[in-house]
Write a protein that holds these residues in place. Sequence first.
Motif, short mmCIF file in Angstrom:
data_model
loop_
_atom_site.label_atom_id
_atom_site.label_comp_id
_atom_site.label_asym_id
_atom_site.label_seq_id
_atom_site.Cartn_x
_atom_site.Cartn_y
_atom_site.Cartn_z
N ALA A 10 0.85 -1.20 0.00
CA ALA A 10 0.00 0.00 0.00
C ALA A 10 0.88 1.24 0.00
N ALA A 11 0.37 2.28 -0.65
CA ALA A 11 1.02 3.58 -0.51
C ALA A 11 0.50 4.19 0.79
N TYR A 12 1.38 4.89 1.51
CA TYR A 12 1.00 5.51 2.78
C TYR A 12 -0.20 6.44 2.58
N SER A 13 -1.15 6.33 3.50
CA SER A 13 -2.36 7.16 3.46
C SER A 13 -2.54 7.79 4.84
N PRO A 14 -2.45 9.14 4.96
CA PRO A 14 -2.55 9.75 6.30
C PRO A 14 -3.93 9.52 6.91
N ARG A 15 -3.97 9.02 8.15
CA ARG A 15 -5.24 8.73 8.81
C ARG A 15 -5.43 9.68 9.97
N PRO A 16 -6.67 10.16 10.17
CA PRO A 16 -6.93 11.11 11.26
C PRO A 16 -6.59 10.50 12.62
N LYS A 74 4.56 8.38 -4.41
CA LYS A 74 3.99 7.19 -3.77
C LYS A 74 3.52 6.18 -4.82
N ALA A 75 2.83 6.68 -5.86
CA ALA A 75 2.30 5.78 -6.89
C ALA A 75 3.45 5.10 -7.64
N ASP A 76 4.52 5.86 -7.92
CA ASP A 76 5.67 5.30 -8.64
C ASP A 76 6.32 4.19 -7.81
N ARG A 77 6.50 4.45 -6.51
CA ARG A 77 7.15 3.44 -5.66
C ARG A 77 6.29 2.20 -5.51
N LEU A 78 4.99 2.41 -5.39
CA LEU A 78 4.08 1.28 -5.25
C LEU A 78 4.15 0.39 -6.50
N GLN A 79 4.18 1.03 -7.65
CA GLN A 79 4.24 0.26 -8.91
C GLN A 79 5.55 -0.53 -9.00
N ARG A 80 6.65 0.11 -8.61
CA ARG A 80 7.95 -0.56 -8.67
C ARG A 80 8.01 -1.73 -7.70
N LEU A 81 7.46 -1.53 -6.50
CA LEU A 81 7.43 -2.63 -5.52
C LEU A 81 6.56 -3.77 -6.03
N ASN A 82 5.39 -3.44 -6.56
CA ASN A 82 4.48 -4.50 -7.02
C ASN A 82 5.08 -5.33 -8.15
N ARG A 83 5.85 -4.66 -9.02
CA ARG A 83 6.52 -5.41 -10.10
C ARG A 83 7.47 -6.45 -9.51
N LEU A 84 8.25 -6.03 -8.51
CA LEU A 84 9.20 -6.95 -7.87
C LEU A 84 8.45 -8.06 -7.13
N VAL A 85 7.38 -7.71 -6.44
CA VAL A 85 6.58 -8.70 -5.69
C VAL A 85 6.11 -9.80 -6.64
N ASN A 86 5.63 -9.41 -7.82
CA ASN A 86 5.13 -10.40 -8.79
C ASN A 86 6.25 -11.32 -9.26
N VAL A 87 7.42 -10.73 -9.53
CA VAL A 87 8.57 -11.54 -9.99
C VAL A 87 8.96 -12.55 -8.92
N LYS A 88 9.06 -12.08 -7.65
CA LYS A 88 9.49 -12.96 -6.56
C LYS A 88 8.43 -14.04 -6.27
N ALA A 89 7.15 -13.67 -6.33
CA ALA A 89 6.09 -14.65 -6.07
C ALA A 89 6.12 -15.74 -7.14
N MET A 90 6.40 -15.33 -8.38
CA MET A 90 6.49 -16.31 -9.48
C MET A 90 7.67 -17.25 -9.22
N GLU A 91 8.79 -16.69 -8.75
CA GLU A 91 9.95 -17.54 -8.41
C GLU A 91 9.58 -18.53 -7.31
N ARG A 92 8.90 -18.04 -6.29
CA ARG A 92 8.53 -18.90 -5.15
C ARG A 92 7.57 -20.00 -5.59
N SER A 93 6.69 -19.67 -6.54
CA SER A 93 5.71 -20.65 -7.01
C SER A 93 6.35 -21.84 -7.71
N GLN A 94 7.54 -21.63 -8.28
CA GLN A 94 8.18 -22.70 -9.07
C GLN A 94 8.38 -23.96 -8.25
#
Length: 452
Positions: A341-347, A363-383
């Motif tokens: 998740a991207a940080y979201s300020p909460r009251p 925030k959106a750029d970092r989230l996208q970059r992290l999600n790309r890596l997450v998908n790659v690593k999850a695919m590796e783990r699935s093997q």
Amino acid sequence: MTTKPRHYHITTFGCQMNKADSERMAGILDEMGLTFVEDPNQADIVLYNTCTIRDNAEQKVYSYLGRQAKRKQENPNLTLIVAGCVAQQEGEALLRRVPELDLVMGPQHANRLQDLLEQVFEGSQVVATEPINIVEDITKPRRDSNITAWVNVIYGCNERCTYCVVPNVRGTEQSRTPEAIRAEMEELARAGYKEVTLLGQNIDAYGRDLPGSTPDGRHQHTLTDLLYYVHDIPGIERIRFATSHPRYFTERLIRACAELPKVCEHFHIPFQSGDNDVLKAMARGYTHEKYRRIINTIREYIPDASISADAIVGFPGETEAQFENTLKLVDDIGFDLLNTAAYSPRPGTGAALWENQLSEEVKADRLQRLNRLVNVKAMERSQRYRDRIEEVLVEGTNPKDPSQVMGRTRGNRLTFFKGNLAELSGELVKVKIIEVRAFSLTGEPIELYVTL
């Protein structure tokens, strides 16, 4: 109210705790003689069980509410309820924003729904957000599944993470007694449930507040003790637990998970950031080195364990180098699943007031970059699952292919295979994995376990 309500609808936002609360509230409405309907527009009572962890979940609640408030202007017999974390956070302010509301109730009041509704039916507009001691659960939840069930073991949270609104809305930690938890699990076993997930906002804190515990921790009911205590319930084949906090996660707990055959090889341990300065600003109480040691210890005891976690990007003041430390952690560990998740300020949280907020673009750029890596690593783990035989507990039909059933492996991977749900629902099936994807698997059934 002139006519007696007959139908109810509940929409649940947010976490597993909210889903468990909704099941309890549905159980109360069933006991009151009402019938659940899928379409809120057909219901006499509409209940939104809300989440305030991120702003977009909160905004969605308001748009849903707006539609029902309009309906209420034409049909004054409609009863409108907001429950959960937005209700707790906003309290009476919600009534000013949506005057059509009949009942605003915080999560601690889920068990009191019938009493609160009776006050509404007598003509009151009710706000129930004051802290209370949670009375032991005597409500029968209307479970959404008849195979897997949630069981709350501890409510609330005493942590003070600077980004998190949970302690404000769910109150301080209150553990249920081991006896009450075991009794609920025994009842679930009698009703045919095969898998139970023990739930707590910070489940590793379980038992600290129970009588007989001492501040030095020498005499304590712990989550580890609870797992040993409930493990032998006949009929319950699998036990999971969530959510863990790295500050309290112990080697003794890992050892118990390795020793107890029913406890699944799946750990959900949020790390939130891979940078020590950001972790300190978040008030998480551990370093990335400690987090890595926990994962290494899990893998020593249970080499094949699935590890899932939560991470936040774009926390106030997070530099590019600090974000890259999070990427490095994710790359090094290789998570099976990561909720990002991207940080979201909460009251009402510390970090919301800080001036070093990052732009939405960063925030959106970092989230996208992290999600790309997450998908790659999850695919590796699935093997590692390819050509392996996995035990799958059948829970439903594949919504995209009705000829397939779906269920989860012990490591919590969603798995599809050809089969008839009427015959296989609730069965443990040995499945040979023939196709792997980042977050799910496809297999062929080898044999059914015989379940007595």
